[in-house]
Design a protein around this motif. Structure first.
Motif, PDB file in Angstrom:
ATOM      1  N   ALA A  69       0.836  -1.194   0.000  1.00  0.00           N
ATOM      2  CA  ALA A  69       0.000   0.000   0.000  1.00  0.00           C
ATOM      3  C   ALA A  69       0.875   1.249   0.000  1.00  0.00           C
ATOM      4  CB  ALA A  69      -0.904   0.006   1.226  1.00  0.00           C
ATOM      5  N   CYS A  70       0.430   2.287  -0.706  1.00  0.00           N
ATOM      6  CA  CYS A  70       1.107   3.584  -0.659  1.00  0.00           C
ATOM      7  C   CYS A  70       0.099   4.663  -1.049  1.00  0.00           C
ATOM      8  CB  CYS A  70       2.332   3.612  -1.569  1.00  0.00           C
ATOM      9  SG  CYS A  70       1.996   3.242  -3.296  1.00  0.00           S
ATOM     10  N   PHE A  71       0.301   5.843  -0.523  1.00  0.00           N
ATOM     11  CA  PHE A  71      -0.642   6.935  -0.736  1.00  0.00           C
ATOM     12  C   PHE A  71       0.136   8.234  -0.943  1.00  0.00           C
ATOM     13  CE2 PHE A  71      -2.392   3.767   2.142  1.00  0.00           C
ATOM     14  CZ  PHE A  71      -3.560   3.415   1.486  1.00  0.00           C
ATOM     15  N   PRO A  72      -0.463   9.164  -1.702  1.00  0.00           N
ATOM     16  CA  PRO A  72      -1.757   9.131  -2.406  1.00  0.00           C
ATOM     17  C   PRO A  72      -1.655   8.326  -3.701  1.00  0.00           C
ATOM     18  CG  PRO A  72      -0.663  11.215  -2.800  1.00  0.00           C
ATOM     19  CD  PRO A  72       0.211  10.471  -1.857  1.00  0.00           C
ATOM     20  N   ARG A  73      -2.734   7.665  -4.031  1.00  0.00           N
ATOM     21  CA  ARG A  73      -2.718   6.733  -5.158  1.00  0.00           C
ATOM     22  C   ARG A  73      -4.017   6.848  -5.950  1.00  0.00           C
ATOM     23  NH1 ARG A  73      -0.628   0.674  -3.932  1.00  0.00           N
ATOM     24  NH2 ARG A  73       0.626   0.515  -5.813  1.00  0.00           N
ATOM     25  N   ILE A  74      -3.925   6.586  -7.255  1.00  0.00           N
ATOM     26  CA  ILE A  74      -5.114   6.514  -8.099  1.00  0.00           C
ATOM     27  C   ILE A  74      -5.382   5.042  -8.370  1.00  0.00           C
ATOM     28  CG2 ILE A  74      -6.164   7.133 -10.303  1.00  0.00           C
ATOM     29  CD1 ILE A  74      -4.400   9.625 -10.337  1.00  0.00           C
ATOM     30  N   LEU A  75      -6.433   4.523  -7.756  1.00  0.00           N
ATOM     31  CA  LEU A  75      -6.801   3.117  -7.905  1.00  0.00           C
ATOM     32  C   LEU A  75      -7.551   2.902  -9.225  1.00  0.00           C
ATOM     33  CD1 LEU A  75      -8.029   2.530  -4.235  1.00  0.00           C
ATOM     34  CD2 LEU A  75      -5.854   1.790  -5.214  1.00  0.00           C
ATOM     35  N   GLY A  76      -8.108   1.694  -9.379  1.00  0.00           N
ATOM     36  CA  GLY A  76      -8.875   1.355 -10.581  1.00  0.00           C
ATOM     37  C   GLY A  76      -8.029   0.627 -11.601  1.00  0.00           C
ATOM     38  N   HIS A  77      -8.572  -0.494 -12.104  1.00  0.00           N
ATOM     39  CA  HIS A  77      -7.785  -1.265 -13.083  1.00  0.00           C
ATOM     40  C   HIS A  77      -8.662  -2.037 -14.067  1.00  0.00           C
ATOM     41  CE1 HIS A  77      -8.687  -4.041  -9.817  1.00  0.00           C
ATOM     42  NE2 HIS A  77      -8.486  -5.040 -10.661  1.00  0.00           N
ATOM     43  N   GLU A  78      -9.980  -1.830 -14.012  1.00  0.00           N
ATOM     44  CA  GLU A  78     -10.886  -2.522 -14.935  1.00  0.00           C
ATOM     45  C   GLU A  78     -11.640  -1.451 -15.712  1.00  0.00           C
ATOM     46  OE1 GLU A  78     -12.940  -6.222 -13.630  1.00  0.00           O
ATOM     47  OE2 GLU A  78     -14.772  -5.090 -14.013  1.00  0.00           O
ATOM     48  N   ALA A  79     -11.324  -1.298 -16.995  1.00  0.00           N
ATOM     49  CA  ALA A  79     -11.830  -0.126 -17.711  1.00  0.00           C
ATOM     50  C   ALA A  79     -11.785  -0.330 -19.224  1.00  0.00           C
ATOM     51  CB  ALA A  79     -11.005   1.114 -17.321  1.00  0.00           C
ATOM     52  N   ILE A  80     -12.224   0.700 -19.915  1.00  0.00           N
ATOM     53  CA  ILE A  80     -12.117   0.775 -21.373  1.00  0.00           C
ATOM     54  C   ILE A  80     -11.853   2.234 -21.722  1.00  0.00           C
ATOM     55  CG2 ILE A  80     -14.614   1.090 -21.677  1.00  0.00           C
ATOM     56  CD1 ILE A  80     -14.387  -0.454 -24.305  1.00  0.00           C
ATOM     57  N   GLY A  81     -11.069   2.462 -22.759  1.00  0.00           N
ATOM     58  CA  GLY A  81     -10.756   3.835 -23.114  1.00  0.00           C
ATOM     59  C   GLY A  81     -10.407   3.984 -24.582  1.00  0.00           C
ATOM     60  N   VAL A  82     -10.077   5.226 -24.941  1.00  0.00           N
ATOM     61  CA  VAL A  82      -9.696   5.573 -26.315  1.00  0.00           C
ATOM     62  C   VAL A  82      -8.306   6.189 -26.276  1.00  0.00           C
ATOM     63  CG1 VAL A  82     -10.221   7.017 -28.306  1.00  0.00           C
ATOM     64  CG2 VAL A  82     -12.076   5.922 -27.050  1.00  0.00           C
ATOM     65  N   VAL A  83      -7.451   5.762 -27.178  1.00  0.00           N
ATOM     66  CA  VAL A  83      -6.082   6.289 -27.218  1.00  0.00           C
ATOM     67  C   VAL A  83      -6.112   7.763 -27.591  1.00  0.00           C
ATOM     68  CG1 VAL A  83      -3.829   6.126 -28.337  1.00  0.00           C
ATOM     69  CG2 VAL A  83      -5.117   4.036 -27.826  1.00  0.00           C
ATOM     70  N   GLU A  84      -5.557   8.606 -26.714  1.00  0.00           N
ATOM     71  CA  GLU A  84      -5.491  10.052 -26.950  1.00  0.00           C
ATOM     72  C   GLU A  84      -4.165  10.448 -27.571  1.00  0.00           C
ATOM     73  OE1 GLU A  84      -3.930  13.962 -25.924  1.00  0.00           O
ATOM     74  OE2 GLU A  84      -3.351  12.102 -24.910  1.00  0.00           O
ATOM     75  N   SER A  85      -3.076   9.784 -27.166  1.00  0.00           N
ATOM     76  CA  SER A  85      -1.762  10.070 -27.726  1.00  0.00           C
ATOM     77  C   SER A  85      -0.847   8.884 -27.461  1.00  0.00           C
ATOM     78  CB  SER A  85      -1.157  11.351 -27.115  1.00  0.00           C
ATOM     79  OG  SER A  85      -1.123  11.272 -25.699  1.00  0.00           O
ATOM     80  N   VAL A  86       0.218   8.795 -28.230  1.00  0.00           N
ATOM     81  CA  VAL A  86       1.160   7.678 -28.082  1.00  0.00           C
ATOM     82  C   VAL A  86       2.580   8.221 -28.001  1.00  0.00           C
ATOM     83  CG1 VAL A  86      -0.350   6.089 -29.335  1.00  0.00           C
ATOM     84  CG2 VAL A  86       1.444   7.311 -30.573  1.00  0.00           C
ATOM     85  N   GLY A  87       3.436   7.485 -27.286  1.00  0.00           N
ATOM     86  CA  GLY A  87       4.841   7.835 -27.205  1.00  0.00           C
ATOM     87  C   GLY A  87       5.637   7.206 -28.342  1.00  0.00           C
ATOM     88  N   GLU A  88       6.919   7.452 -28.337  1.00  0.00           N
ATOM     89  CA  GLU A  88       7.802   6.866 -29.347  1.00  0.00           C
ATOM     90  C   GLU A  88       7.759   5.338 -29.269  1.00  0.00           C
ATOM     91  OE1 GLU A  88       9.338   8.542 -31.590  1.00  0.00           O
ATOM     92  OE2 GLU A  88       9.142  10.603 -30.826  1.00  0.00           O
ATOM     93  N   ASN A  89       8.002   4.690 -30.397  1.00  0.00           N
ATOM     94  CA  ASN A  89       8.119   3.227 -30.501  1.00  0.00           C
ATOM     95  C   ASN A  89       6.798   2.483 -30.295  1.00  0.00           C
ATOM     96  OD1 ASN A  89      10.984   3.556 -30.782  1.00  0.00           O
ATOM     97  ND2 ASN A  89      11.151   3.704 -28.552  1.00  0.00           N
ATOM     98  N   VAL A  90       5.692   3.202 -30.338  1.00  0.00           N
ATOM     99  CA  VAL A  90       4.379   2.553 -30.244  1.00  0.00           C
ATOM    100  C   VAL A  90       3.823   2.400 -31.650  1.00  0.00           C
ATOM    101  CG1 VAL A  90       2.001   2.753 -29.422  1.00  0.00           C
ATOM    102  CG2 VAL A  90       3.894   3.410 -27.932  1.00  0.00           C
ATOM    103  N   THR A  91       3.613   1.149 -32.064  1.00  0.00           N
ATOM    104  CA  THR A  91       3.136   0.893 -33.426  1.00  0.00           C
ATOM    105  C   THR A  91       1.832   0.108 -33.486  1.00  0.00           C
ATOM    106  OG1 THR A  91       4.496  -1.112 -33.542  1.00  0.00           O
ATOM    107  CG2 THR A  91       5.474   0.936 -34.366  1.00  0.00           C
TER     108      THR A  91
END
Length: 389
Positions: A69-91
């Motif tokens: 455990a550690c705080f402050p933390r943003i929990l949540g791990h079951e989701a769906i989303g849309v790619v807004e931006s990508v970093g280098e080497n993402v294909t």
């Protein structure tokens, strides 16, 4: 909410200001506040969360007061989303793709990811880290005072935007209902996969499931799909039987009413010597031992899925292990390889084989997340989906 640019020029990307539900102290209500989400680094993607669901692991780590455990933390791990931006080497994904985040990595390149025998990536091994997978001591979240906010299970979906390693996202068909697809990001995949891939439940077999929460019900759904003839649910709450029948549970044992018998005695009598497959879905080392005692000698398998307290140990009699020829195995994410198996499960949903609709009992606004936590704590929901925006 202030967006960074999502153009092809990755150097022009800027932090995004958005809302997040921040866990600042163990067991206290999440704080809805504005945060900054940094641009993705190489091999990372920034996604806009469409909706997120509550999993009991979020509750476990929300309550936990000792490491990891550690705080402050943003929990949540079951989701769906849309790619807004990508970093280098993402294909493998581009801006605008619909994706599921997963807490388990699937890099596709290491010896384990290439092997059909394992879903445990060795390049990005699973750990409950507060950081980005490839960049130790590196977070993409800060509050408006510039203080670091920690990540959770490589996802942190209790935020309108989040950043993930590309090994932790799966591109899916955008036409699939988000509130159903997101369930395969963790819970349903874990349970169904445990029956389908880890245990490889056979047609006509007998299955016992210890704990009829969402994971246990997902195991029942997986066992049903595999053709199990008897699916016995074990729980301390008798109302779970009526719920469980919708997922394929055929019989029920209330572990609080076994009188002077051990639970394993009751199960072994019911099954004529033990079940073919036993699934521990609570997170109790003592219950793992009881499940092991309930599986049939010679070929019985016990699969453990529950998350126990850090440092918990399982004690088994060495003679029993040697003489009885049983198998005890752990199952992370149901043994599934996210990028190959999630699309298969989504196809089974679209063909009306895998029934996801019955898992969703509540849908709420993201701002009502603390009310949703209470529903889960009270045992009044299977899955609650929280919609952003």
């Amino acid at each position: 909410m202030e967006n960074g640019k999502s153009s092809g020029d990755k150097s022009s990307l800027k932090p995004i200001r958005c809302k997040a539900a921040v866990c600042r102290k163990a067991g206290e209500p999440l704080v809805m506040e504005e945060i900054l989400v940094e641009p993705p680094q190489p091999f990372e993607v920034r996604i806009r969360i469409i909706c997120t669901a509550l999993c009991h692991s979020d509750i476990t780590f929300w309550k936990l007061q000792v490491p990891p455990a550690c705080f402050p933390r943003i929990l949540g791990h079951e989701a769906i989303g849309v790619v807004e931006s990508v970093g280098e080497n993402v294909t493998e994904v581009v801006v605008g793709d619909t994706v599921l985040p997963t807490f388990m990595a699937d890099c596709g390149d290491c010896v384990d990811c290439k092997s059909p025998k394992s879903n445990l990536c060795s390049r990005l091994p699973f750990k409950v880290s507060p950081w980005m997978p490839r960049y130790e001591n590196s977070s993409r979240f800060t509050d408006l005072n510039g203080n670091t906010l920690f990540h959770f299970l490589n996802v942190s979906s209790f935020s309108e935007y989040t950043v993930l390693d590309v090994a932790h996202v799966v591109k899916i068909d955008s036409s699939i209902p988000p509130s159903r697809a997101c369930l395969l990001s963790c819970g349903v995949s874990t349970g169904v996969g445990a029956a389908w891939k880890t245990a490889q439940v056979e047609q006509g077999s007998t299955v016992v499931i210890f704990g009829l929460g969402s994971i246990g019900l997902a195991v029942a759904e997986g066992a049903r799909l595999c053709g199990a003839s008897r699916i016995i649910g074990v729980d301390i709450n008798p109302t779970k039987f009526e719920v469980g029948q919708k997922f394929g549970i055929t019989e029920f044992v209330n572990s609080m009413t076994c009188e002077n018998k051990r639970l394993s005695e009751v199960i072994n009598e019911m099954t004529g010597g033990g079940a073919d497959y036993c699934f521990e879905c609570v997170g109790s080392s003592s219950l793992v031992q009881e499940a092991y005692a309930c599986c049939r000698k010679g070929w019985g398998k016990t699969i453990t899925l529950g998350v126990d307290k850090p440092g918990s140990e399982i004690c088994l009699n060495s003679s029993d292990v040697l003489h009885n020829g049983k198998t005890l195995i752990g199952s992370l994410f149901g043994g599934l390889k996210a990028k190959s198996h999630i699309p298969l499960l989504l196809k089974r949903y679209m063909s009306k084989e895998l029934e996801l609709d019955k898992f969703v009992t509540h849908e709420m606004k993201f701002e009502d997340i603390n009310d949703a936590f209470q529903l889960l704590l009270d045992g009044r929901c299977i899955r609650c989906v929280l919609w952003m925006g």
